[in-house]
Design a protein around this motif. Sequence first.
Motif, short mmCIF file in Angstrom:
data_model
loop_
_atom_site.label_atom_id
_atom_site.label_comp_id
_atom_site.label_asym_id
_atom_site.label_seq_id
_atom_site.Cartn_x
_atom_site.Cartn_y
_atom_site.Cartn_z
N CYS A 1 0.51 -1.37 -0.08
CA CYS A 1 -0.04 -0.01 0.08
C CYS A 1 0.83 1.48 -0.13
O CYS A 1 0.22 2.42 -0.03
CB CYS A 1 -0.93 0.18 1.23
SG CYS A 1 -0.19 -0.08 2.75
N PHE B 1 2.58 4.07 -3.80
CA PHE B 1 2.53 5.56 -4.40
C PHE B 1 3.43 6.31 -3.91
O PHE B 1 3.78 7.60 -4.39
CB PHE B 1 1.04 6.09 -3.95
CG PHE B 1 0.97 6.33 -2.41
CD1 PHE B 1 0.95 7.55 -1.96
CD2 PHE B 1 0.76 5.38 -1.57
CE1 PHE B 1 0.71 7.83 -0.40
CE2 PHE B 1 0.10 5.62 -0.27
CZ PHE B 1 0.54 6.69 0.13
N ASP C 1 -8.33 5.46 0.54
CA ASP C 1 -6.86 6.19 0.18
C ASP C 1 -6.27 6.63 1.44
O ASP C 1 -5.06 7.14 1.30
CB ASP C 1 -7.32 7.52 -0.74
CG ASP C 1 -8.24 8.47 0.04
OD1 ASP C 1 -8.75 8.01 1.22
OD2 ASP C 1 -8.63 9.45 -0.22
N ASN D 1 -4.28 0.27 5.75
CA ASN D 1 -4.83 1.12 4.65
C ASN D 1 -6.41 1.01 4.77
O ASN D 1 -6.73 -0.49 4.77
CB ASN D 1 -4.17 1.07 3.25
CG ASN D 1 -4.72 -0.44 2.65
OD1 ASN D 1 -4.44 -1.33 3.11
ND2 ASN D 1 -5.15 -0.23 1.49
N ASP E 1 -3.15 8.27 -0.36
CA ASP E 1 -2.60 7.88 -1.75
C ASP E 1 -3.87 8.40 -2.59
O ASP E 1 -5.00 7.99 -2.81
CB ASP E 1 -2.87 6.29 -1.69
CG ASP E 1 -2.59 5.60 -3.21
OD1 ASP E 1 -2.20 6.36 -3.85
OD2 ASP E 1 -2.59 4.52 -3.06
N SER E 2 -3.16 9.53 -3.40
CA SER E 2 -4.17 10.27 -4.25
C SER E 2 -4.63 9.40 -5.61
O SER E 2 -5.54 9.86 -6.22
CB SER E 2 -3.35 11.41 -4.88
OG SER E 2 -2.06 11.20 -5.48
N SER E 3 -3.94 8.39 -5.76
CA SER E 3 -4.22 7.57 -6.96
C SER E 3 -5.58 6.75 -6.68
O SER E 3 -6.26 6.46 -7.44
CB SER E 3 -3.15 6.65 -7.14
OG SER E 3 -3.00 5.59 -6.20
N ARG E 4 -5.96 6.85 -5.48
CA ARG E 4 -6.97 5.87 -5.15
C ARG E 4 -8.10 6.84 -5.06
O ARG E 4 -9.39 6.60 -4.82
CB ARG E 4 -6.96 5.29 -3.62
CG ARG E 4 -5.99 4.08 -3.77
CD ARG E 4 -5.72 3.44 -2.50
NE ARG E 4 -4.89 2.19 -2.66
CZ ARG E 4 -5.58 0.82 -2.72
NH1 ARG E 4 -6.73 0.76 -2.60
NH2 ARG E 4 -4.81 -0.15 -2.57
N TYR F 1 2.51 14.09 0.89
CA TYR F 1 1.59 13.20 0.57
C TYR F 1 0.20 13.64 1.22
O TYR F 1 -0.68 12.65 1.34
CB TYR F 1 2.03 11.66 0.76
CG TYR F 1 3.19 11.31 0.10
CD1 TYR F 1 3.08 10.78 -1.43
CD2 TYR F 1 4.50 11.48 0.42
CE1 TYR F 1 3.93 10.79 -2.06
CE2 TYR F 1 5.45 10.92 -0.37
CZ TYR F 1 5.43 10.59 -1.78
OH TYR F 1 6.30 10.05 -2.49
#
Length: 430
Positions: A314, A317, A357, A354, A424-427, A403
């Motif tokens: 997790c 990123f 995000d 996690n 986690d900005s990608s989520r 982050y």
Amino acid sequence: MDEFLLVYIENLMCFSLFFVNFSRKKHFTARFITSVGLGAGGVCLIGRLLSVSNLLVFVYYLLEFCMLLAIFHFCFQTGWEQALGCASAGRATQHLIYQILQIISLRFDPSAYLDPNSWMYFAGALLSYLPFCLAVYLIFSRRIGAFNIDFETMEFRFGLGLLSAVMVLICVGITRLVKSGGVRSESTIIAESLYAIICCLLCLVMQFELYQKAKLTKEIEMVRMLWKKDSKQLAERKDTIELINMKCHDIRHKLEDYHLPITDDEEKELKDLIRIYDQTYRTGSQTLDVLLADRALLCEKDHIQLSFLGDGSCLKFLTEADVYSLLGNALGNAVEAARRVEEEKRQISMIIRNSGDLVSISVTNYYQGQLHFEEDLPVTTQPDTEDFHGYGMKSMQAIAGKYGGKLKVKAENGVFKLTIWLIDSSRQPA
């Protein structure tokens, strides 16, 4: 009593506010008493000689400022630039208090009750400075003294020098011009005093901000150097751990293939030693695997139990350098603390979770002693800060902020818990 002597002692009080946080030179008491005594004699003599005109009085106060600057530099371990900054702040403080008391004296004038040449008047004038000196110390000088500034940057040195010159000009030069104007009305005196008070306060605030900016600039530079050092260490650790694992794998198989003339206990001990160096973590993050394997060797040496729970994948990123720096500093601090407690408490736990995000990382360990906090972060217990001690927490805080997360420290009942939240900005939904 001599007016010049009174102002001299008032300046001594105000200058001391900004020098008290510095280390004292050897034979401080003798230095201070001797230099202050000579200075007192000098101001009484030179003040009378130069008090014939406003221009010469202006020259006198400049000489007095330079003399006080030399006295405090002679008694405290400071450079000339550092001493100039503190001295100008002290002079601005004296002028600030003087102007406040001048407004008060319009309603309550001590000279109406006491002879201005008496010791009682002299002592009362000095005592009236004490509450204002305490306020300035708590608001400005105590916090400025906590800034460890090395005066390396030309921008800071120029800014401090220019501001110091302006502060002295306001307190000495403009005051003499105002006093040369003759008799003034009460409203004029109040307006002039308020103007001087505002100028002095602005100068003190500007100097405080200048020190704070220099401190933050130094911290950012040190954190960047720490990140660079961590990136280099990561590459070295990867190669080292991989080589150790390969060698241990070969040795273990050779022990199984060849029957050496050793006892069962000796064989078991040898295999246990190999196992120590052959630990392979499978967390889902290669960087975290390398880091844990490296820290496990240190923990084994000091009989520290290191446990990990969670899913390192997790953390994908984050960059490899950020993972190594963030968790490396966290584990490094935990190992240092664990070394100082009794062996049964030498335990370090790392948990990574996690949810959507949000990623949380917690590192828990025992500690002993008293921790001191500054800006919600523990202050380093290492006496030497040259090897980046004290910047690890700031580095972790900066990475967490990078982050979109934050860092929290909790220390009570001998248990230290560091918690880091990352996003986690990608989520996150687009």
